[in-house]
Design an enzyme around this catalytic site. Structure first.
Site, PDB file in Angstrom:
ATOM      1  CG  ASP A 167      -1.810   1.172   1.322  1.00 16.38           C
ATOM      2  OD1 ASP A 167      -2.329   1.589   0.279  1.00 16.38           O
ATOM      3  OD2 ASP A 167      -1.997   1.694   2.430  1.00 16.38           O
ATOM      4  NE  ARG A 188       2.374  15.805  -2.653  1.00 20.48           N
ATOM      5  CZ  ARG A 188       1.496  14.863  -2.985  1.00 20.48           C
ATOM      6  NH1 ARG A 188       1.915  13.644  -3.247  1.00 20.48           N
ATOM      7  NH2 ARG A 188       0.216  15.132  -3.056  1.00 20.48           N
TER       8      ARG A 188
END
Length: 1137
Positions: A360, A561
């Site tokens: 995950d 980011r």
């Protein structure tokens, strides 16, 4: 509630209870072939005509084995049950969750978990804000809303208790994004959909309380429908042992048949004429009947070829290696006081054979914590720290910036570049405008329950980080209404009129706000992906844009980011004209979204660039290094996430799953079978450089796998490993994956994906995660491991050969469904490369030695048969047969299996290539078993004929013969124990004090027991049981005996020593090739060359309209009694949600 029947949340967590434990456990144990075999053998031994061994030689070992296994199973079941019960009992509202029934109306408070049809809430218009991290991995806020007729009940207990509505809804299913039903209340029908339902696994945020009607409970809830079925997991070695036990049965049957034939021949040629001395029993009528009896007699005597203690020894070894995991202090996570936990004891050696890891993303690879790291404002880069001499330095060596001048600053916020604070303090216009834009351009909701303590509920963690950064630098977003935003600028409160929010969408990849300042200026602030914002800038910003783009390249190379920030000042008349167009577009009944988008583009142009932000999506500590190490161990990492594609890809680069040096990144994004199939065929053709036909399988290719598939093997079949012609990555979304998992496409998917170095599957449902794991298990002969931390990972954890749960921020469901649990992803490399590899190596050494010592022990009877008329006479004393596996040889092999290390933990981690032999199961397989068999046959030959030749026609010093049966038996069994002891010393590579005690102590204990069992007193008291009177005393002082022992050891050990010397030279494996040159750096971070915008990743469309509608305002608005009083703007707002 008309669907179904009322049922409690009854989840059975234990396998046994006090009544069924004994019969159920015995039934399970006798399903093991070896245990059933020995039970059958016990019945045979009760038949005096065929039994030449006492019954206790089988009963005692069988009872010990069954008892130890039963105790271990009971402990496992109690531990599992206690762990799950502890987690259930902590979920208390006003009643335990286990007592909640379908049809109950329950109250949920902030930050608690729900599974209800929303009736009312504390928020305006009965909105409820939820987080679905446990379902899809996303932490951005989502909105649910109760229908109007139930929202009017608010928290009025009289109205709620009098609620008598009926719900008709769909059957339980695993569709997380779909719900259909009808509420029948007060004679009217109300349509129910997914937006009205709060699923189990959701967490309520920014909502004080809500009331709901329980729709599904227990296994009927959608999250449980996605959790998959629990299956009993068995290792590959377990399956191999079952096959080998069958082989041994066949070999045993053949040996017994041949010995019975030998007995028949001997009786015909000699026994029939020798009856005066050896008369036949009364029940023996012929040689054939006598041979038939001898078949079963030898079946009993040679029973030790099928070792009864094999399975219990394996369980003890696994239990011991599980304790090592539990006790490993280097896998203890101190901040949470959480140790690693082996929740099962049956899969340890499987940890040393893993080929595919399915992980995950949110909470597993990442901490899901966004940190404002750097920024570029008006061409100046902020965030890097330099020392006094000029070179750039690590932030850990510098003190944090002091924000004490700002009373509303967040104490958890950290920043290290003092120049930015200095720019704010000296009133730099561009810096102030930059942070003002961050404090205004967002959809964050602020809570201030205590004066000065602000809590931000952000729709995405990115927005939360940006607004928090602006807050600390002196531009504090304090509160908002539907029409205003209050910002405290450098200690002074200013209220901005909110004129419009130009909401985010996946196509726009940006959002804007239009505000009127206290000075009556109209400003538009915009933030979004750099690729989009650059196209909207005013031409005068060209030079600034180039500088900012260079800074963005630097940010991206650090794995941050990024997004751009810009603004525009608007003329009042222009804005009024645009506002009319915007209202018309919002009220349009046809093509509304497209018209709104066109209106947005009219005003979002000629923007003035302010700068760019860089946010760190904080990975868990050591994740990139761990994945790099696992890659070197030839372990492939697949990320299966419910998050957006851009987010997942960004993390893949930051974690070293993807690298810029890759030859190509394949993207599968088709929305039908034909498109997806074409994309997979192209990618598979590229990766293998072979020609694929439109219809699978590929043809006209030298690839051996293609040749294999052209034969059209019958399913299920395993696809051999294919070597790609380069380094590739694969990205596929959940929608395309749904098509790829159907029909013939699944074979093309698994071939293409398994040739890629890294695979990213995004926008997946929990069930799809399990399907991908099952797909690899179906077509690949490889061990799979799934690791996750949330309820959405339970299904894949259950589906994989090994499930690992991380006790993270998304709850405990994954951990409770897992086989192994710990707190940090980085511990995975230690679990696999140290504990897994050691467990696998130890288990392989144990099995090889165990089979060898049993073959050597048992096959001596075969050679003796040629000298005893094939009469099923045993070579050894009965008590030696009883104690051989149970006492004399049990501790040395357990010492080997619990303490041996071929290399220490440091070298195991430094050279991950050492892990590779386990993936191919090189250390114990059918070939190695045959070697053990041949080695055992040779050793049994030596152990019989060397003592035979030594005592044949030999005499003592006093002239008495020593070639009696009992003396010969003692010499053979003593030689056997010395040989197997020397064999285990050659197998042991890591000696401890316990190993020495177990190995040499067992041999010494044998001699002590020997004198006790053959003592005068014991033999005189029980002459029928102890028959070797004085044999030890008379035989152990013979030089012939010790000559025989020494010769047997030399002849048995020489081939082993020679093989161990020649094997590294002619058949080397990675352990033999370890050299001091393979030292890896502590951290390798590959530079990134492509920019990835953070903002467009985790935001959700619709919050802008929600805020401007006023429904987020805490003050309750006047209730509307009917839906007819709602305006067109209200309906437009709801439809946009």
């Amino acid at each position: 509630l008309l669907f179904g029947t009322e049922k409690e949340l009854d989840v059975k967590t234990s396998k046994y209870n006090a009544l069924n434990f004994l019969p159920m456990n015995l039934f399970e144990q006798f399903q093991r072939l070896a245990n059933a075999y020995f039970l059958f053998l016990l019945f045979l031994q009760l038949i005096p005509q065929i039994s030449s061994l006492a019954w206790y030689t089988t009963v005692i070992p069988l009872m010990v084995v069954l008892s130890i296994t039963a105790v271990k199973d009971a402990i496992d079941d109690v531990s599992w049950h206690a762990g799950i019960q502890g987690s259930l009992s902590c979920r208390i509202v006003t009643e335990k969750w286990m007592n909640v029934q379908v049809g109950d109306i329950i109250k949920l408070e902030n930050n608690q978990i729900a599974d209800i049809l929303l009736l009312s809430s504390s928020e305006p218009y009965s909105l409820a804000y939820i987080e679905t991290a446990e379902l899809d991995g996303e932490t951005n806020l989502k909105v649910k809303q109760a229908i109007t007729v139930t929202s009017e009940m608010e928290d009025n207990l009289k109205l709620l208790s009098a609620f008598d509505g009926e719900v008709r809804c769909e059957s339980p299913n695993n569709k997380l994004d779909r719900f259909t039903g009808i509420l029948m209340y007060k004679g009217k029908n109300y349509i129910l959909n997914h937006d009205r339902l709060i699923l189990r696994g959701c967490v309520i945020r920014n909502t004080d309380w809500c009331y709901g009607l329980v729709i599904f409970t227990g296994p009927d809830t959608k999250v449980m429908q996605n959790s998959g079925k629990s299956t009993f997991k068995r290792t590959h070695i377990d399956h191999l042992m079952n096959v080998l036990v069958l082989w041994i049965f066949l070999f045993l049957g053949c040996m017994c048949f041949l010995l019975a034939v030998g007995h028949y021949i001997w009786e015909n040629n000699k026994g029939y004429y020798f009856q005066d001395y050896l008369p036949w029993e009364d029940y023996v009528s012929s040689s054939v009947f006598s041979a038939t009896l001898m078949f079963w007699s030898y079946f009993i005597i040679l029973n030790t070829m099928v070792p009864i203690s094999l399975y219990v020894s394996v369980e003890i070894i696994r239990l011991g290696n599980s304790f090592y995991i539990n006790w490993d202090r280097k896998m203890f996570y101190e901040p949470k006081n959480t140790p690693a936990q082996a929740r099962t004891t049956t899969l340890n050696e499987e940890l040393g054979q893993v080929k595919y890891v399915f992980s995950d993303k949110t909470g597993t690879l990442t901490q899901n914590i966004m940190i404002f790291n750097k920024c570029s404002i008006n061409g100046t880069l902020y965030g890097d720290v330099y020392d006094k001499n000029g070179p750039r330095t690590e932030v850990s060596k510098v003190k944090k910036v002091d924000f004490s001048y700002n009373k509303l600053a967040d104490p958890k916020f950290s920043f290290y570049d003092k120049t930015l604070v200095e720019a704010v303090k000296r009133g730099d216009r561009w810096v102030h405008l930059f942070f003002l834009s961050l404090s205004l351009c967002h959809t964050v909701i602020s809570e201030e329950k205590v004066e000065g303590e602000l809590v931000y509920q952000a729709q995405s963690p990115d927005e939360g980080a940006l607004v928090t950064a602006a807050r600390n630098f002196g531009f504090v977003f304090r509160s908002r209404t539907s029409e205003t935003i209050m910002v405290v600028e450098m200690g002074k409160a200013r209220i901005y009129q909110l004129l419009a929010i130009l909401d985010f969408s996946n196509v726009r990849k940006r959002m804007s706000v239009i505000v009127r300042t206290p000075e009556n200026r109209i400003l538009l602030f915009c933030k979004g992906a750099d690729t989009i914002i650059c196209e909207l800038l005013h031409p005068s910003c060209r030079s600034l844009k180039d500088i900012t783009m260079d800074h963005l390249d630097d940010f991206a190379s650090d794995g941050l980011r990024t997004l751009m920030v810009a603004y525009r000042e608007l003329d009042s008349a222009f804005f009024q004209d645009w506002s009319k167009k915007h209202s018309e577009a919002c009220l349009s009944l046809e093509d509304r979204e497209n018209k709104i988008s066109i209106v947005y583009e009219e005003i979002e142009r000629d923007l003035m660039l302010l700068g760019a932000t860089a946010i760190e999506d904080k990975l868990q500590d050591g994740v990139p290094e761990t994945i790099l190490t696992l890659n070197k161990a030839k372990i492939k990492i697949w990320v299966l996430t419910g998050d957006k594609q851009e987010t997942a890809v960004n993390i893949a680069y930051a974690c070293n799953i993807f690298e810029d040096e890759m030859d190509e990144i394949f993207i599968v994004e088709g929305n039908n079978d034909e498109t997806v199939g074409g994309e997979l065929r192209y990618e598979g053709r590229t990766a293998t450089a072979c020609h694929w036909n439109q219809d699978f399988p590929p043809i006209s290719s030298p690839n051996p796998v293609n040749s294999y598939l052209t034969t059209k093997p019958q399913p299920p079949f395993k696809i051999p490993e294919e070597v790609p012609n380069g380094s590739y990555g694969l990205i596929i979304n959940g929608y395309s994956l749904a098509h790829a998992l159907e029909g013939n496409l699944e074979l093309e998917l698994v071939r293409t994906a398994c040739m890629c170095k890294g695979v990213i599957c995004c926008r997946m449902t929990p069930l799809q995660k399990a399907q991908v794991v099952e797909l690899v298990k179906k077509y690949k002969k490889a061990v799979t491991l799934a690791i996750g931390d949330g309820a959405n990972d339970v299904s894949m954890i259950k589906a994989a050969h090994i499930g690992v749960g991380i006790s993270g921020q998304e709850g405990m469901q994954a951990m409770l469904s897992s086989d192994y649990a710990f707190s940090q992803f980085r511990y995975l490399q230690r679990l696999l490369l140290v504990h897994g590899r050691w467990s696998y190596n130890r288990m392989c050494k144990f099995l090889s030695y165990f089979f060898y010592k049993n073959f050597s022990f048992t096959l001596v009877h075969v050679w003796y048969a040629f000298y005893s008329g094939f009469s099923a006479q045993t070579v050894y004393d009965t008590w030696f047969i009883t104690f051989y596996n149970l006492v004399y040889t049990s501790l040395p092999v357990l010492g080997l299996s619990l303490f041996d290390q071929d290399v220490n933990e440091t070298w195991s981690l430094r050279f991950p290539e050492l892990y590779e032999p386990g993936q191919h199961n090189l250390y114990f397989n059918k070939k190695e078993f045959v070697k053990c068999l041949l080695h055992g046959i040779y050793s049994s030959f030596v152990l019989f004929f060397i003592p035979m030749g030594t005592v044949y026609n030999s005499v003592r010093k006093d002239g008495k013969e020593i070639s009696d049966y009992q003396s010969f038996s003692l010499i053979v069994q003593t030689s056997l124990l010395c040989v197997v002891t020397m064999q285990i010393t050659l197998e042991t590579t890591y000696w401890t004090m316990i190993s020495h005690v177990f190995t040499w102590g067992s041999l010494g204990f044998y001699f002590c027991v020997l004198f006790f069992l053959y003592s005068d007193g014991l033999c005189l008291l029980f002459p029928d049981i102890f028959q070797f009177l004085g044999v030890a005393r008379n035989t152990l002082n013979l030089p012939q005996m010790w000559l025989s022992v020494i010769l047997s050891i030399i002849l048995c050990m020489l081939p082993v020593i020679g093989y161990q010397f020649l094997k590294p030279l002619f058949w080397p494996v990675s352990v033999d090739q370890v050299s001091a040159t393979g030292i890896y750096p502590n951290r390798i971070h590959d530079p990134l060359t492509s920019r990835r915008s953070a903002y467009a990743f985790s935001h959700k469309q619709g919050f802008g309209a929600l805020i401007t509608s006023g429904k987020t305002v805490k003050a309750k608005l006047p209730k509307r009694n009917t839906a007819n009083s709602w305006t067109a703007q209200d309906f437009a707002t709801l439809s946009s949600l």
